[in-house]
Design a protein around this motif. Structure first.
Motif, short mmCIF file in Angstrom:
data_model
loop_
_atom_site.label_atom_id
_atom_site.label_comp_id
_atom_site.label_asym_id
_atom_site.label_seq_id
_atom_site.Cartn_x
_atom_site.Cartn_y
_atom_site.Cartn_z
N GLU A 163 6.57 3.87 -2.48
CA GLU A 163 5.19 4.34 -2.30
C GLU A 163 5.10 5.86 -2.46
OE1 GLU A 163 3.67 2.94 1.42
OE2 GLU A 163 4.06 0.85 0.93
N HIS A 164 6.25 6.53 -2.40
CA HIS A 164 6.28 7.99 -2.44
C HIS A 164 7.12 8.54 -3.60
CE1 HIS A 164 4.56 7.77 1.57
NE2 HIS A 164 5.50 6.91 1.85
N GLU B 221 10.82 -0.64 -0.85
CA GLU B 221 9.37 -0.78 -0.90
C GLU B 221 8.66 0.41 -0.27
OE1 GLU B 221 8.26 -4.56 0.75
OE2 GLU B 221 9.56 -5.65 -0.64
#
Length: 92
Positions: free
Chosen positions: A24-25, A20
């Motif tokens: 995000e990256h 998770e």
């Protein structure tokens, strides 16, 4: 500045999923039991960055960067990993 206790670090690792945080990256694709994507630590054209969700570790075959949640947040965000992971745990 004091260091985080091993118990606190383990609680952070248990509370926050590495997939998770990394997603995000990095755009991750599930392949079997693992996730793969382009490495966030160097430029590349084909995916060499992998995460084992079961083990909660990452490794890049290209640049040889690897580790756990604390190592990822430290390397990617450029700060003390425990501090950045603690921020991520607030969102969990």
């Amino acid at each position: 500045m004091s260091r985080a206790s091993p118990e606190l670090l383990q609680k952070l690792k248990d509370a926050v999923n590495l997939v998770e945080v990394a997603s995000e990256h990095v755009v991750l694709k599930k392949t079997g039991n693992n996730y793969v994507g382009l490495c966030p630590f160097h430029n590349e054209r084909s995916p060499s960055f992998g995460i084992s969700e079961q083990k909660q570790v990452f490794f890049c075959q290209g640049c040889k960067e690897g580790g756990d949640l604390i190592g990822f947040t430290s390397a990617h965000c450029g700060g003390p990993g425990a501090k950045v992971a603690a921020e991520a745990a607030k969102d969990a």
